[in-house]
Design a protein around this motif. Structure first.
Motif, short mmCIF file in Angstrom:
data_model
loop_
_atom_site.label_atom_id
_atom_site.label_comp_id
_atom_site.label_asym_id
_atom_site.label_seq_id
_atom_site.Cartn_x
_atom_site.Cartn_y
_atom_site.Cartn_z
N ASP A 118 -25.62 29.46 -42.07
CA ASP A 118 -25.17 28.86 -40.81
C ASP A 118 -26.35 28.56 -39.90
O ASP A 118 -27.15 29.44 -39.61
CB ASP A 118 -24.21 29.82 -40.09
CG ASP A 118 -23.71 29.23 -38.80
OD1 ASP A 118 -23.12 28.13 -38.83
OD2 ASP A 118 -23.89 29.85 -37.72
N ALA A 120 -27.10 27.38 -36.22
CA ALA A 120 -26.68 27.13 -34.83
C ALA A 120 -27.20 28.31 -34.05
O ALA A 120 -27.46 29.38 -34.60
CB ALA A 120 -25.15 27.05 -34.71
N ASP A 130 -24.38 26.88 -28.71
CA ASP A 130 -25.02 26.48 -29.97
C ASP A 130 -26.37 25.82 -29.73
O ASP A 130 -27.13 25.59 -30.68
CB ASP A 130 -24.12 25.50 -30.74
CG ASP A 130 -22.81 26.15 -31.16
OD1 ASP A 130 -22.32 27.02 -30.41
OD2 ASP A 130 -22.29 25.80 -32.22
N TYR A 202 -11.06 28.62 -32.60
CA TYR A 202 -12.23 29.43 -33.00
C TYR A 202 -12.24 30.81 -32.34
O TYR A 202 -13.18 31.58 -32.56
CB TYR A 202 -13.56 28.72 -32.62
CG TYR A 202 -13.72 27.31 -33.10
CD1 TYR A 202 -13.16 26.88 -34.30
CD2 TYR A 202 -14.46 26.38 -32.36
CE1 TYR A 202 -13.31 25.57 -34.73
CE2 TYR A 202 -14.63 25.08 -32.79
CZ TYR A 202 -14.05 24.67 -33.97
OH TYR A 202 -14.22 23.38 -34.38
N GLN A 222 -19.28 19.60 -28.98
CA GLN A 222 -18.21 19.49 -29.98
C GLN A 222 -17.26 18.37 -29.57
O GLN A 222 -17.17 18.00 -28.41
CB GLN A 222 -17.47 20.83 -30.07
CG GLN A 222 -18.41 21.95 -30.53
CD GLN A 222 -17.75 23.31 -30.65
OE1 GLN A 222 -16.61 23.50 -30.19
NE2 GLN A 222 -18.46 24.26 -31.23
N LYS A 249 -13.76 20.23 -39.20
CA LYS A 249 -13.40 21.56 -38.70
C LYS A 249 -12.74 21.44 -37.34
O LYS A 249 -13.26 20.72 -36.50
CB LYS A 249 -14.69 22.38 -38.59
CG LYS A 249 -14.56 23.73 -37.98
CD LYS A 249 -15.91 24.36 -37.85
CE LYS A 249 -15.75 25.69 -37.18
NZ LYS A 249 -17.02 26.27 -36.81
C1 PBG Z 1 -20.50 28.22 -34.07
C2 PBG Z 1 -19.39 28.35 -35.05
C3 PBG Z 1 -18.06 28.57 -34.71
C4 PBG Z 1 -17.36 28.65 -35.90
C5 PBG Z 1 -18.26 28.49 -36.95
N1 PBG Z 1 -19.52 28.28 -36.40
C6 PBG Z 1 -17.45 28.77 -33.38
C7 PBG Z 1 -17.76 27.86 -32.31
O1 PBG Z 1 -18.16 26.71 -32.50
O2 PBG Z 1 -17.63 28.30 -31.18
C8 PBG Z 1 -15.89 28.90 -35.96
C9 PBG Z 1 -15.30 29.26 -37.29
C10 PBG Z 1 -13.97 29.84 -37.20
O3 PBG Z 1 -13.28 29.82 -36.16
O4 PBG Z 1 -13.53 30.35 -38.24
N2 PBG Z 1 -21.68 27.66 -34.50
#
Ligand code: PBG
Length: 325
Positions: A118, A120, A130, A202, A222, A249
């Motif tokens: 991951d 971020a 992020d 999330y 986002q 997503k």
């Molecule tokens: C943040 C990130 C998030 C998720 C994956 N990477 C949360 C967000 O953007 O606040 C969420 C995944 C999930 O809800 O299962 N980089």
């Protein structure tokens, strides 16, 4: 009655339904998200019953179980100690930090397992964003790119097969690609969170990592849940910048977006069946209101039908068990 067309003929028996079935779930379709932390304990995430944060020392047992069930890909997410978080997420590039150590350990012990790491700042950011946040609360795009590129290189070096930028900064795929190539990681792939929406689904994930934004929301980076054309624009850019796979997503409320990308994409389209989607089905089933196994399989099959070829899902372990039966 005189009727030429009787679609029910093709549904007449189980074998016949098997024969004409258009879409299938396979254990190979899944990437299993895994929450990791320091130590030798497991902690259940209250809003995700059945999902745990795994202490690094006992993570191998869990991963061995996953492999035994046929899981071949994982997406680890780190729960970082609050004391190690800062405004620039500097712990993300500490080679001795939890995440790089975890990637190296996983790769060493399970070389065949595909690791999607991951990229971020939020797990490492004292702001819970992020990207890097300016004094007046702006999320700084171009300043963040450098941090993401360094993080990607650190993860590739530690053993990631694919880096998966989940941050939604503009231009990050290209920037990361260049950085990886410059450091000799030309075979490290990029799975881009291409159409990632500013979703309220999330919530449980942010509980799991204690990574919720300290102030503001993520709407300047986002995407707006109302938009689908914008997803196609993000797709075009990510492809031009060198993404090897793209992701939509969340999953269930965005299957039209999955379909839209699947229709144009010549790279694999993944979908993230996110934490809130897991929580909904789990909670309703635990209350006795839904039949867990059938609603999970129906939901995931819907994602395949929409055109996703890869599914990130917290249900993956359970599904692997059911598919093996
Ligand atoms: C943040 C990130 C998030 C998720 C994956 N990477 C949360 C967000 O953007 O606040 C969420 C995944 C999930 O809800 O299962 N980089």
């Amino acid at each position: 009655m005189d009727m030429l067309h009787r679609p029910r003929r093709n549904r007449n028996s189980p074998y016949l339904r098997d024969l004409v079935r258009e879409n299938h779930l396979r254990v190979e379709d899944f990437i299993l998200p895994v929450f990791i932390m320091e130590g030798n304990k497991e902690e259940e995430i209250p809003s995700m019953p059945g999902v745990y944060r795994h202490g690094l020392e006992i993570l191998p047992q869990f991963l061995q179980r996953a492999l035994d069930l046929g899981i071949r890909a994982v997406a680890p997410f780190p729960a970082i100690d609050e004391a190690l978080k800062d405004s620039h997420g500097s712990e993300s590039v500490n080679p001795g930090g939890l995440y790089p150590r975890a990637l190296t350990a996983i790769k060493k012990q399970f070389p065949e397992l595909i690791i999607f790491s991951d990229v971020a700042l939020d797990p490492y950011s004292s702001d819970g964003h992020d990207g890097i946040v300016s004094a007046d609360g702006e999320i700084l795009n171009d300043e963040t790119l450098e941090a993401l590129a360094k993080m990607s290189v650190a993860q590739a070096r530690a053993g990631a097969d694919f880096v998966a930028p989940s941050d939604m900064m503009d231009g990050r795929v290209g920037y990361i690609r260049e950085a990886l190539d410059a450091e000799g990681f030309k075979n490290t792939g990029i799975l881009s969170y291409c159409a990632k929406y500013a979703s309220s689904f999330y919530g449980p994930f942010r509980d799991a990592l204690q990574s919720a934004p300290k102030s503001g929301d993520k709407k300047t980076y986002q995407m707006d849940p109302a938009n689908v054309k914008e997803a196609l624009r993000e797709y075009e850019l990510d492809i031009q910048e060198g993404a090897d796979m793209v992701m939509v997503k969340p999953g269930l409320p965005y299957l039209d977006v999955v379909r839209a990308l699947a229709e144009v994409s010549d790279v694999p389209v993944a979908v993230y069946n996110v934490s809130g989607e897991y929580a909904m089905l789990k909670a309703a089933s635990n209350a006795g209101w839904l039949d867990y196994k059938s609603v999970v399989l129906e939901s995931l099959l819907g994602m395949k039908r929409a055109g996703a070829s890869i599914i990130l899902s917290y249900h993956a372990m359970e599904v692997a068990g059911w598919l093996a039966d």
